[in-house]
Every structure is written in structure tokens, then in C-alpha cells.
Scaffold this motif. Structure first.
Motif, PDB file in Angstrom:
ATOM      1  N   GLU A   1       0.900  -1.149   0.000  1.00 12.79           N
ATOM      2  CA  GLU A   1       0.000   0.000   0.000  1.00 12.79           C
ATOM      3  C   GLU A   1       0.942   1.203   0.000  1.00 12.79           C
TER       4      GLU A   1
ATOM      5  N   ARG B   1       1.450  11.338   2.196  1.00 15.72           N
ATOM      6  CA  ARG B   1       0.873  12.224   3.206  1.00 15.72           C
ATOM      7  C   ARG B   1       1.329  13.659   2.979  1.00 15.72           C
TER       8      ARG B   1
ATOM      9  N   GLY C   1      -4.425  10.150  10.964  1.00 17.87           N
ATOM     10  CA  GLY C   1      -4.441   8.693  11.095  1.00 17.87           C
ATOM     11  C   GLY C   1      -3.268   8.141  11.877  1.00 17.87           C
ATOM     12  N   THR C   2      -2.666   7.102  11.322  1.00 17.81           N
ATOM     13  CA  THR C   2      -1.606   6.412  12.078  1.00 17.81           C
ATOM     14  C   THR C   2      -0.379   7.297  12.278  1.00 17.81           C
TER      15      THR C   2
ATOM     16  N   ASP D   1      -1.782  -4.972   7.589  1.00 15.93           N
ATOM     17  CA  ASP D   1      -1.037  -4.055   6.707  1.00 15.93           C
ATOM     18  C   ASP D   1       0.068  -3.281   7.446  1.00 15.93           C
TER      19      ASP D   1
ATOM     20  N   ASP E   1      -4.097  12.889   2.917  1.00 20.66           N
ATOM     21  CA  ASP E   1      -3.255  11.748   2.559  1.00 20.66           C
ATOM     22  C   ASP E   1      -4.059  10.831   1.643  1.00 20.66           C
TER      23      ASP E   1
ATOM     24  N   SER F   1     -10.037   5.676  -0.091  1.00 19.78           N
ATOM     25  CA  SER F   1      -8.590   5.504   0.079  1.00 19.78           C
ATOM     26  C   SER F   1      -7.842   6.839   0.191  1.00 19.78           C
ATOM     27  N   CYS F   2      -8.610   7.923   0.437  1.00 19.67           N
ATOM     28  CA  CYS F   2      -7.995   9.243   0.616  1.00 19.67           C
ATOM     29  C   CYS F   2      -8.544   9.875   1.891  1.00 19.67           C
ATOM     30  N   ARG F   3      -7.817  10.804   2.461  1.00 18.84           N
ATOM     31  CA  ARG F   3      -8.429  11.685   3.461  1.00 18.84           C
ATOM     32  C   ARG F   3      -8.635  13.035   2.796  1.00 18.84           C
TER      33      ARG F   3
ATOM     34  N   ARG G   1     -15.498   5.783   9.733  1.00 19.05           N
ATOM     35  CA  ARG G   1     -14.650   5.304  10.834  1.00 19.05           C
ATOM     36  C   ARG G   1     -15.034   5.968  12.155  1.00 19.05           C
TER      37      ARG G   1
HETATM   38  P1  TYD Z   1      -3.127   5.578   7.673  1.00 15.77           P
HETATM   39  O1  TYD Z   1      -3.232   6.831   8.445  1.00 15.77           O
HETATM   40  O2  TYD Z   1      -1.778   4.941   7.575  1.00 15.77           O
HETATM   41  O3  TYD Z   1      -4.036   4.438   8.269  1.00 15.77           O
HETATM   42  P2  TYD Z   1      -5.516   4.525   8.825  1.00 15.77           P
HETATM   43  O4  TYD Z   1      -6.379   4.865   7.648  1.00 15.77           O
HETATM   44  O5  TYD Z   1      -5.732   3.106   9.321  1.00 15.77           O
HETATM   45  O6  TYD Z   1      -5.521   5.554   9.903  1.00 15.77           O
HETATM   46  O7  TYD Z   1      -3.725   5.796   6.192  1.00 15.77           O
HETATM   47  C1  TYD Z   1      -3.211   6.782   5.346  1.00 15.77           C
HETATM   48  C2  TYD Z   1      -4.100   6.889   4.136  1.00 15.77           C
HETATM   49  O8  TYD Z   1      -4.029   5.731   3.342  1.00 15.77           O
HETATM   50  C3  TYD Z   1      -5.578   7.072   4.471  1.00 15.77           C
HETATM   51  O9  TYD Z   1      -6.132   7.987   3.534  1.00 15.77           O
HETATM   52  C4  TYD Z   1      -6.181   5.726   4.298  1.00 15.77           C
HETATM   53  C5  TYD Z   1      -5.303   5.112   3.228  1.00 15.77           C
HETATM   54  N1  TYD Z   1      -5.144   3.656   3.392  1.00 15.77           N
HETATM   55  C6  TYD Z   1      -5.973   2.784   2.703  1.00 15.77           C
HETATM   56  O10 TYD Z   1      -6.856   3.219   1.939  1.00 15.77           O
HETATM   57  N2  TYD Z   1      -5.799   1.441   2.849  1.00 15.77           N
HETATM   58  C7  TYD Z   1      -4.834   0.913   3.643  1.00 15.77           C
HETATM   59  O11 TYD Z   1      -4.723  -0.334   3.736  1.00 15.77           O
HETATM   60  C8  TYD Z   1      -3.980   1.810   4.349  1.00 15.77           C
HETATM   61  C9  TYD Z   1      -2.900   1.276   5.258  1.00 15.77           C
HETATM   62  C10 TYD Z   1      -4.160   3.175   4.200  1.00 15.77           C
END
Ligand code: TYD
Length: 253
Positions: free
Chosen positions: A90, A94, A99-100, A129, A175, A201-203, A219
Motif C-alpha cells: 500500500e 501524506r 491517522g496512524t 497491513d 493523505d 482511500s484518501c483523506r 470510521r
Molecule cells: P493511515 O493513516 O496509515 O491508516 P488509517 O487509515 O488506518 O488511519 O492511512 C493513510 C491513508 O491511506 C488514508 O487515507 C487511508 C489510506 N489507506 C488505505 O486506503 N488502505 C490501507 O490499507 C492503508 C494502510 C491506508
């Protein structure tokens, strides 16, 4: 018509055999999952919106010279794509902390990062992941050093494109995650953007207010996810005003 053969079923999408060798059909489901699928709901119409938003970005990337797996959208929920060998990472880019990253380093969500950060997680749900350093990626042969250099360059170009387009819609890209696949042309390998680019898959935050318009709405139970995704599509001007619910079939051109 006989149903196409299912190749793979993921959390939000299913892949079917394509009509020609080297192609697949990618079907967008309505399933929303978070926390490694511990939280799961069906959001009526989400797949329709993500199919459109992903199409929009994949087409745009292609038009500025960034290769993707996308061939064409087939209908409300399906797109025809090139079969690729997915690099098992993945790729996360950022621009602002969230997030993490925020949790790991105790940085307030929304803090601008000194430069875009590209990081890699291993695509393995059973392990959740995990974040992996380049050393691991090369040692375990998930990708070569040359691949990684190419992937970082690709990811940064994608970042500039998505961030620029979203800026025009009044949205800040905090991100995002992409996946990359290999396409082989005899001995020559090409890395292309694969999977999807969508609010799953984006913020995405409203530029002025910081209101969240992405999967964090789900979430963190912040409201109606479909409304948030519809707003992103509307602001980008890519969805006709359509009913994305499943009550009646709607003709979409
Ligand atoms: P991240 O902050 O690492 O994890 P989480 O979403 O669990 O807090 O995620 C960073 C960005 O990547 C966020 O926009 C979500 C996306 N992401 C996915 O779509 N799928 C994934 O498996 C991971 C690890 C991240």
C-alpha cells in the motif's frame, strides 16, 4: 449472459475475468469496512460513486501521461481494466498529519508536513497491513530498489495531480493510498497506477472548514458517508444528479 468468472473478492471490490486476455472487470461494491474489517456496513450507492470518482482520476492521470490500469467504465458499478501483477504494497502519500502518523508521533491531525511523505505498508490483512521500511521491501523481494525509486516518483506525481484537482473543488488532500501494478511487454516492465482512487482511500477535508469528506466519516461516525462522497463527486462536477440508491434502475451515460 453467463456471469463472468470471479477472480478475486476484496473488501470493497470484486474482480472478474475480462472479455479479452489481459483484461479484468473491476466491480465496486457498497461494502464499507474500517479497522481491518472489524467495522462493516453496506452503504447503499457507495460503489456507484467510487466507480465514477476513480474513473475521473484514472482518466485524468492518463491524460497527463501517468499510466494506469484503467481502460474504460462499463456501467454504474464496473470498469474494464488491464490485468496487472500487483506490487504487494500500500503506497501512502501524506501532505498533512492524520491517522496512524498522528497517533504514532503524536502530531495534531491537520498539521502540514515539511514535505510530502511517501511510506509503504505490506498488503497483508492477516498482519493488519504493517508499515514496512525499504530495507524489508528489498530484502524480501517485494520490489527492487529501482521499482521503489519509480514508485516514489509516480506517487508524488499522482499526489500533485490529485491535490491540484481537489484544490479546485475546495478540498484538501490530507493523505491517500495507491496501489501499483506491473505490466509486462516482453522483457520490459512498466509500473502503472492500479486499484482505485476514491474517498475510500484518501483523506479529504473541506479547504475552509476542515470538515471530513472521506471514509473517516464512517470510521468516526461523523454522519452519512454517502452524502459525503456525493458531495465530493458533485464538487468535482463528475456525477449527474442521479439516484445512486438501489430502488430503481437509472440510466447513466
Ligand atoms: P493511515 O493513516 O496509515 O491508516 P488509517 O487509515 O488506518 O488511519 O492511512 C493513510 C491513508 O491511506 C488514508 O487515507 C487511508 C489510506 N489507506 C488505505 O486506503 N488502505 C490501507 O490499507 C492503508 C494502510 C491506508
Amino acid at each position: 449472459m453467463a456471469r463472468r468468472k470471479k477472480i478475486y473478492e476484496g473488501k470493497a471490490k470484486t474482480l472478474f475475468e475480462g472479455p479479452e486476455p489481459g483484461t479484468l472487470v473491476q466491480y465496486f461494491k457498497d461494502d464499507a469496512t474500517a479497522f481491518n474489517a472489524v467495522k462493516h456496513e453496506i452503504i447503499d450507492g457507495k460503489g456507484v460513486i467510487n466507480n465514477r470518482i476513480s474513473e475521473y482520476f484514472m482518466v485524468g492521470l492518463g491524460q497527463i501521461g501517468i499510466p494506469t490500469h484503467f481502460i474504460k467504465r462499463l456501467n454504474m458499478r464496473e470498469q474494464l481494466i488491464k490485468a496487472v501483477e500487483i506490487v504487494p504494497l500500500e503506497i501512502i502519500v501524506r501532505n498533512f498529519a492524520a491517522g496512524t502518523l498522528s497517533k504514532r508521533l503524536n502530531i495534531k491531525e491537520g498539521t502540514a508536513l515539511p514535505r510530502p511523505i511517501v511510506e509503504f505498508s505490506l498488503k497483508d490483512d492477516t498482519l493488519g497491513d504493517p508499515l514496512v521500511p525499504e530495507e524489508y521491501i528489498i530484502a524480501f523481494n517485494w520490489a527492487s530498489q529501482q521499482d521503489l525509486d519509480d514508485i516514489v516518483a509516480l506517487a508524488l506525481r499522482v499526489n500533485d495531480f490529485i491535490s491540484g484537482v481537489m484544490y479546485g473543488a475546495g478540498i484538501k488532500v490530507i493523505d491517500f493510498k495507491i496501489e501499483v501494478g506491473r505490466i509486462f511487454d516482453n522483457d520490459f516492465q512498466r509500473l502503472v497506477v492500479a486499484d482505485e482512487i476514491s474517498p475510500d482511500s484518501c483523506r479529504l477535508w473541506d479547504l475552509d472548514t476542515g470538515r471530513k469528506l472521506d471514509k473517516d466519516v464512517f470510521r468516526e461516525n461523523l454522519g452519512n458517508l454517502r452524502d459525503a462522497y456525493t458531495e465530493v463527486a458533485d464538487r468535482l462536477g463528475i456525477m449527474p444528479k442521479l439516484s445512486v440508491g438501489s430502488t430503481k434502475p437509472t440510466l447513466v451515460k
